[in-house]
Design a protein around this motif. Structure first.
Motif, short mmCIF file in Angstrom:
data_model
loop_
_atom_site.label_atom_id
_atom_site.label_comp_id
_atom_site.label_asym_id
_atom_site.label_seq_id
_atom_site.Cartn_x
_atom_site.Cartn_y
_atom_site.Cartn_z
N TYR A 1 0.85 -1.18 0.00
CA TYR A 1 0.00 0.00 0.00
C TYR A 1 0.89 1.23 0.00
CZ TYR A 1 -3.58 -3.35 1.36
OH TYR A 1 -4.42 -4.42 1.39
N ILE A 2 0.53 2.21 -0.81
CA ILE A 2 1.33 3.42 -0.87
C ILE A 2 0.46 4.64 -0.57
CG2 ILE A 2 3.12 2.54 -2.41
CD1 ILE A 2 1.71 3.79 -4.75
N SER A 3 1.09 5.62 0.04
CA SER A 3 0.42 6.88 0.34
C SER A 3 1.43 8.01 0.17
CB SER A 3 -0.16 6.87 1.75
OG SER A 3 0.85 6.63 2.70
N LEU A 4 0.91 9.18 -0.09
CA LEU A 4 1.74 10.36 -0.27
C LEU A 4 2.16 10.89 1.09
CD1 LEU A 4 2.75 12.24 -2.52
CD2 LEU A 4 0.62 13.51 -2.29
N ARG A 5 3.42 11.23 1.25
CA ARG A 5 3.92 11.79 2.51
C ARG A 5 3.71 13.30 2.52
NH1 ARG A 5 9.73 9.37 4.05
NH2 ARG A 5 9.31 10.71 5.84
N ARG A 6 2.47 13.71 2.33
CA ARG A 6 2.12 15.13 2.21
C ARG A 6 2.54 15.93 3.44
NH1 ARG A 6 -1.12 18.34 -0.80
NH2 ARG A 6 -2.08 16.65 -1.96
N ASP A 7 2.23 15.44 4.63
CA ASP A 7 2.57 16.19 5.84
C ASP A 7 4.08 16.38 5.98
OD1 ASP A 7 -0.11 16.38 6.45
OD2 ASP A 7 -0.08 14.72 7.89
N ASP A 8 4.84 15.33 5.69
CA ASP A 8 6.29 15.42 5.78
C ASP A 8 6.86 16.39 4.74
OD1 ASP A 8 6.32 13.58 7.85
OD2 ASP A 8 6.66 11.88 6.53
#
Length: 105
Positions: free
Chosen positions: A78-85
């Motif tokens: 599963y992949i997600s964007l590290r937007r907060d980082d």
């Protein structure tokens, strides 16, 4: 759940993020992830016109640059964007890149 290596937020380098996002396929991956919380690698690669091994290379490049987070459960990744980082490290960068990527050619 197996954890893959990811750079810490403080270790994310601007040059690596920009290098990772300079490829049209990787930019498309990030654009898809920006509209979702989390997707399977298979779900994202269905919309790409690249071979499975090429997609895996792109995912690894994005992960190592600190752009995406990848977690594995069994055989599924599963992949997600590290937007907060990314926003913490480079405020406004991701929004500017996504806005530019969505402008019709």
């Amino acid at each position: 759940m197996r954890l893959l290596p990811h750079p810490a937020t403080a270790d994310i380098q601007l040059t690596e993020v920009l290098r990772a996002l300079s490829d049209p396929v990787r930019l498309e991956i990030v654009t898809q992830l920006a509209d979702s919380v989390e997707l399977t690698c298979h779900g994202v690669s269905d919309n790409l016109e690249v071979h499975k091994s090429t997609a895996s290379h792109h995912y690894r490049t994005l992960r190592e640059a600190g752009v995406i987070f990848t977690r594995q459960e069994g055989r599924m990744k599963y992949i997600s964007l590290r937007r907060d980082d990314l926003d913490a490290r480079f405020p406004g960068l991701l929004d500017a890149i996504l806005a530019a990527a969505r402008v019709p050619a």
